[in-house]
Structures are given as structure tokens and as C-alpha cells.
Design a protein around this motif. Sequence first.
Motif, PDB file in Angstrom:
ATOM      1  N   GLY A  45       7.958 -89.405  27.113  1.00  0.00           N
ATOM      2  CA  GLY A  45       7.528 -89.153  25.754  1.00  0.00           C
ATOM      3  C   GLY A  45       6.281 -88.555  25.601  1.00  0.00           C
ATOM      4  N   GLU A  46       6.310 -87.815  24.308  1.00  0.00           N
ATOM      5  CA  GLU A  46       5.329 -86.854  23.899  1.00  0.00           C
ATOM      6  C   GLU A  46       3.665 -87.398  23.746  1.00  0.00           C
ATOM      7  N   ARG A  47       3.654 -88.727  23.272  1.00  0.00           N
ATOM      8  CA  ARG A  47       2.300 -89.064  23.620  1.00  0.00           C
ATOM      9  C   ARG A  47       1.552 -89.377  24.729  1.00  0.00           C
ATOM     10  N   VAL A  48       2.529 -89.107  25.882  1.00  0.00           N
ATOM     11  CA  VAL A  48       1.958 -89.373  27.276  1.00  0.00           C
ATOM     12  C   VAL A  48       0.835 -88.466  27.836  1.00  0.00           C
ATOM     13  N   ASP A  50      -1.403 -87.158  25.496  1.00  0.00           N
ATOM     14  CA  ASP A  50      -2.516 -86.954  24.601  1.00  0.00           C
ATOM     15  C   ASP A  50      -3.943 -87.238  25.399  1.00  0.00           C
ATOM     16  N   LYS A  58     -12.246 -91.188  19.269  1.00  0.00           N
ATOM     17  CA  LYS A  58     -10.979 -90.888  19.423  1.00  0.00           C
ATOM     18  C   LYS A  58     -11.005 -89.244  18.884  1.00  0.00           C
ATOM     19  N   ASP A  61      -6.761 -85.946  15.249  1.00  0.00           N
ATOM     20  CA  ASP A  61      -4.989 -85.525  15.123  1.00  0.00           C
ATOM     21  C   ASP A  61      -5.263 -84.157  14.976  1.00  0.00           C
ATOM     22  N   LYS A  63      -2.655 -81.827  14.788  1.00  0.00           N
ATOM     23  CA  LYS A  63      -1.322 -81.256  13.963  1.00  0.00           C
ATOM     24  C   LYS A  63      -2.422 -81.158  12.331  1.00  0.00           C
TER      25      LYS A  63
END
Length: 99
Positions: A45-48, A50, A58, A61, A63
Motif C-alpha cells: 500500500g502507498e502509506r507503507v 510514509d 508528524k 502532508d 501533497k
Amino acid sequence: MEEEVLYDDYRTVDGVKLPHKIELHRGSDKYNIEVSRAAINGTVGERVFDFPIKSQVKLPDLKALFKEIDDNQKALDKLKENYAGSESEEETEFEAMEK
């Protein structure tokens, strides 16, 4: 920057030996990485990927940040259109007329 990577604790996963302990030396910093799960050619998955959260801080974001930067640049460009102008100077010399 000098970097050294040490691999250890190899285990077989789907017929391939993979390290489950990795030690990364980058400059004066040392990172210990322990692999808890590994898959060969599995779905990711794309969040892996991050960036990990460190000390409860944190990262923004990216994007959304780039969109905000782009929107601000467009607004600045629009303002420049309204206030752009040019200046010209003319100098004329006259000779005194004799009577």
C-alpha cells in the motif's frame, strides 16, 4: 556523508534468505532496524512508505503542502499583474537663445 550498512539474522522467506536485522551507520548516527514481516513480490500500500513519526511530531502532508505553495505562487503572480508597471524618463536640454 559516510554510510555503512550491516545485515544479520538471515531467515528464509518464500525460498529467499532475507536479513531481519539491519544496522545503519550514517555519519555519527546509528539506526537499528528489525524486520518483523517480509514478503516477496507482495502487494504494498502507498502509506507503507510514509516517513515514520518521531517524538510525536508528524510531518506535513506533502501533497497538501505543495498545493498550498502552488496556490500562494499563483496569488502572488496575480498581484504582480495588478501592480506591475514601467517607468521612463526623458531629458531634454535647451540652448539659451541670444537676443
